[in-house]
Write a protein that holds these residues in place. Sequence first.
Motif, PDB file in Angstrom:
ATOM      1  N   GLU A 335       0.961  -1.368   0.159  1.00  0.00           N
ATOM      2  CA  GLU A 335       0.014  -0.055  -0.242  1.00  0.00           C
ATOM      3  C   GLU A 335       0.830   1.046  -0.121  1.00  0.00           C
ATOM      4  O   GLU A 335       1.971   1.160   0.162  1.00  0.00           O
ATOM      5  CB  GLU A 335      -0.833  -0.021   1.312  1.00  0.00           C
ATOM      6  N   ALA A 804     -18.253 -10.627   0.394  1.00  0.00           N
ATOM      7  CA  ALA A 804     -18.447 -11.318   1.736  1.00  0.00           C
ATOM      8  C   ALA A 804     -19.713 -10.454   2.369  1.00  0.00           C
ATOM      9  O   ALA A 804     -20.034  -9.231   1.835  1.00  0.00           O
ATOM     10  CB  ALA A 804     -17.347 -11.188   2.664  1.00  0.00           C
TER      11      ALA A 804
ATOM     12  N   ILE B   4     -10.232  -9.768   9.291  1.00  0.00           N
ATOM     13  CA  ILE B   4     -11.235 -11.107   8.932  1.00  0.00           C
ATOM     14  C   ILE B   4     -10.863 -11.206   7.580  1.00  0.00           C
ATOM     15  O   ILE B   4     -10.826 -10.590   6.565  1.00  0.00           O
ATOM     16  CB  ILE B   4     -12.696 -10.297   8.932  1.00  0.00           C
ATOM     17  N   ILE B   6     -11.769 -12.437   4.249  1.00  0.00           N
ATOM     18  CA  ILE B   6     -13.290 -11.945   3.483  1.00  0.00           C
ATOM     19  C   ILE B   6     -13.169 -12.835   2.058  1.00  0.00           C
ATOM     20  O   ILE B   6     -13.941 -12.596   1.209  1.00  0.00           O
ATOM     21  CB  ILE B   6     -13.329 -10.553   3.100  1.00  0.00           C
ATOM     22  N   LEU B  90      -6.631  -3.037   5.040  1.00  0.00           N
ATOM     23  CA  LEU B  90      -6.819  -4.122   4.258  1.00  0.00           C
ATOM     24  C   LEU B  90      -5.413  -4.715   4.012  1.00  0.00           C
ATOM     25  O   LEU B  90      -4.516  -3.888   3.716  1.00  0.00           O
ATOM     26  CB  LEU B  90      -7.639  -3.997   2.886  1.00  0.00           C
ATOM     27  N   LYS B  91      -5.400  -6.057   4.110  1.00  0.00           N
ATOM     28  CA  LYS B  91      -3.775  -6.603   3.426  1.00  0.00           C
ATOM     29  C   LYS B  91      -4.179  -7.937   2.681  1.00  0.00           C
ATOM     30  O   LYS B  91      -5.287  -8.662   2.884  1.00  0.00           O
ATOM     31  CB  LYS B  91      -2.964  -6.851   4.534  1.00  0.00           C
ATOM     32  N   ILE B  97      -7.430 -12.329   1.329  1.00  0.00           N
ATOM     33  CA  ILE B  97      -7.886 -10.749   1.406  1.00  0.00           C
ATOM     34  C   ILE B  97      -8.233 -10.581   2.816  1.00  0.00           C
ATOM     35  O   ILE B  97      -9.240 -11.322   3.380  1.00  0.00           O
ATOM     36  CB  ILE B  97      -8.796 -10.309   0.485  1.00  0.00           C
ATOM     37  N   ASN B 106     -17.748  -4.632  12.851  1.00  0.00           N
ATOM     38  CA  ASN B 106     -17.807  -5.718  13.077  1.00  0.00           C
ATOM     39  C   ASN B 106     -17.916  -6.145  14.461  1.00  0.00           C
ATOM     40  O   ASN B 106     -16.641  -6.076  15.250  1.00  0.00           O
ATOM     41  CB  ASN B 106     -17.188  -6.744  12.186  1.00  0.00           C
TER      42      ASN B 106
END
Lengths: 812, 110
Positions: A335, A804, B4, B6, B90-91, B97, B106
Amino acid sequence: MKKLVVIGAGMASGRMLEHLFDADPAAYEVTLFNAEPRGNYNRLMLSPVLSGEKTYEEIVTHDEAWYADHKVTCRFGEKVTGIDRDRKVVIGEKGEVAYDKLVIATGSNPFIIPLPGHDLEGVIAYRDLEDTNRMIDLGAQPDAKAVVIGGGLLGLEAAAGLRLRGVDVTVVHIMGHLMERQLDEAAGYLLRKSLTEKGIKVMCKANSKEILGEDGKVRALLLDDGTELPCDLLVMAVGIRPSTALASEAGLAVGKGVHVDDQMVTSDADILSLGECVEHNGAIFGLVAPLYDQAKVLANTLLGKPDTFVNKEVSTKLKVTGCDLFSAGDFAEGETREDIVFRDPARGVYKRLVLEGNRIVGAVMYGDTADGAWFYSHIKDATDVAEMRDTLIFGPAFQGGGTADPLAAVAALPDDAEICGCNGVCKGTIVDAIKGGAGDLPSLKAQTKASGSCGTCTGLVEQLLELTLGDSYAAPAAQPICACCDLTHEDVRRLIKSKELKSQPAVWQELGWKTPNGCHVCRPAVNFYLLADWPLEYQDDLQSRFVNERKHANIQKDGTFSVMPRMWGGITTPDELRAIADAADKFKVPTVKVTGGQRIDLLGVKGEDLPAIWADLNRAGMVSGHAYSKGLRTVKTCVGTDHCRFGTQDSTGLGIKLEKLLWGSWTPHKVKLGVSGCPRNCAEATCKDVGIVCVDSGYQVGVAGAAGMDVKETERLADATTEEEAIELTTAFIQLYRENAKYLDRPYKWVAKVGLDWVKERVVDDLDSRRALVERFEISQSVYRKDPWADHVENERKRYAPLADLTLEAAE
Amino acid sequence: MSWIDIGSIEDIPLRGARVVKTPRGCIAVFRTGLQEAYAVSDTCPHKGGPLSDGIVHDRKVTCPLHNWVFSLETGQAQGADEGAIETFPLKVDGGRILLDGTSVGNKSAA
């Protein structure tokens, strides 16, 4: 003297022994096992041996004399069957050897995909001298064919070597571009291009299904899509797996590889390991640089000196003569990163640096890799490059500005490249005329006819003027497609044809795009130009399409979609109407509207419901109406001779025939047709892109009408006496439009630019040209005349659903 | 952070996007490279266009409704337009993912 046993005489253990003997020749008495019946040679150099550029003797690193000098007991060609850690002995096929310290250097095994037929004779890996010799022997056979599975480093070196030996080679690669772990798409494209120029066939996105044999010997490779690639030898070069069997049988800690710590010691303090068989901090190894670092550390550990192995960034070079590429660091992931891209189409050069903060974290280069080492050192040292960022990409020698030449693409064209397609004028002719004194566009037109007809090559001709005359020529400013490039739509279209560019990375590279992969303005245009010019070779890219064409429905202002099934010629049936009504009920469609194109629009459908509503409509026999596409929309008709007392011909029937012929085709902008059964013109044919008005004597075919932002009556293309002729004229006109117009020009705008006479010459007067246009349209339709809804229901369904749903979890 | 899983990176087409429904609304997950993805709000601050339906180029997306362009790294609107979309941690790890559950609200993950 302590006893050291080494299992495996490869490059890592060989380098380790060199360090050991250099530092203290008297420290250990060494026994060296090797399963191959020979000592250490430079495995990296097998590719030059295969290609004939070196002999085996030249790549031997340790010969018999070396082993004798250092009093190494060599047990070559003998396999080790076990290690007894309690008694501290290694068990070989010909007897045991005791050790004080043991080094496991068993390397790796090639991974063989368990395809049906993988055990046939003639299926080999590319790992050792035996494999290499098999390939060399194949080269001696006349008309030999080979298939290489795997477009990574090893696979490509095998393919290049085989090719140099005269073998007909095809590389089959499962990913979208070659060497995807080391290269990005653009560099992968250039690599593929140079390999193809060397006569190597390359198939990407190709999935192997089965290896076919005959009498127990390989005969061909069968792909998923049914293609059969005949071969006498099949080389599998898809990767390696650490060879850990011996270590795990001995009860050592083994994960992906044999676990070692920073001193290269395994879970047993007297057993060390290095090379491709080890796993260090989760990493396994395939390139030689870190192995040499490990060799030094391991030798020091054996001698009781403190040392620590650190896994550093590695760089890659492909050893194929004429393919100059370099890749280092991490350029595809992460990123907060920025790219600096440099492309020079004239020299086939591509360079990309990936920056994070003020550091270079990755570099990919093709064509000119001279500065690779310099960038690599900045990656390793994490140099702060803020100061030199502006000129960084030009390398160490150039720290004072300078820009890429926008004329490079034209400069790179050969003299026989056709610039003006209408009049068949080549670059050489134009340049000669300029040198002969034609210093501006009008005089060039007069002398060579270049850009004298449709005018779409004007930009290129002007660039040739600029290129030949230099600063003394002041070009009128032409509008480039977008900020990604310096070329106009017309230039790009012509260059795609003349340079035979057949992929988006090819266009980006050869035409000097300034961004990694275009933008929302140029990508849909380039995608269309490629699929229009190379329908069989180019694969339509959904991700380069506006959402309506990607999801085959029209996006509305609230993010819902409209769904409109095709009604051929505006004719429907009670069954179709019932199915539409049922779908509207089932999916709670808020608005049902009758459109101006004689069909029914269901407005307000949720994106995730699209595949389900399409499946329902498909079941009732309906297909996509393409109401969202830059393509053939509707053919509006009147009832003609079937019912109307004034009708002169079967206008409904002709409309249905035209729609069934033309549907699914992509065009620069939308195309709407109308067929009226008499001059009263109830189908409003005279303001359509193509409008046919039936008369007693036949069919009046008009083109280039408009009834949108501009309103314009059609112009008469020709009068046809038969229905077949009217259909042929219509098809040829649409194909000419597909091949030549600028993206987002409706036919009336395009005809205004090229002139109706120019169109008539090709579509009406010259029958050969008309037939050729129809033929090319049919070739394209063999790919595109199919229902995208059915295709997406079958193959793309999951794209419409959320990836999801985390709201469900939260509710639990 | 609470990561999480996904889905697989392969579930998103290259230069494409998929939607993830969360307690904080729809989030768009964009795939900008072979192993590179970003998570941002799916809603354009201009007229509410679904950004996951936009064209992805470099590390940017163009809204399908009125062509606003946003950086997926910073969330900032590009060029003359002013505005921003929320970005979410996100990673991509081993082809999977991972989205930060805490930042998308969440509760079971928090």
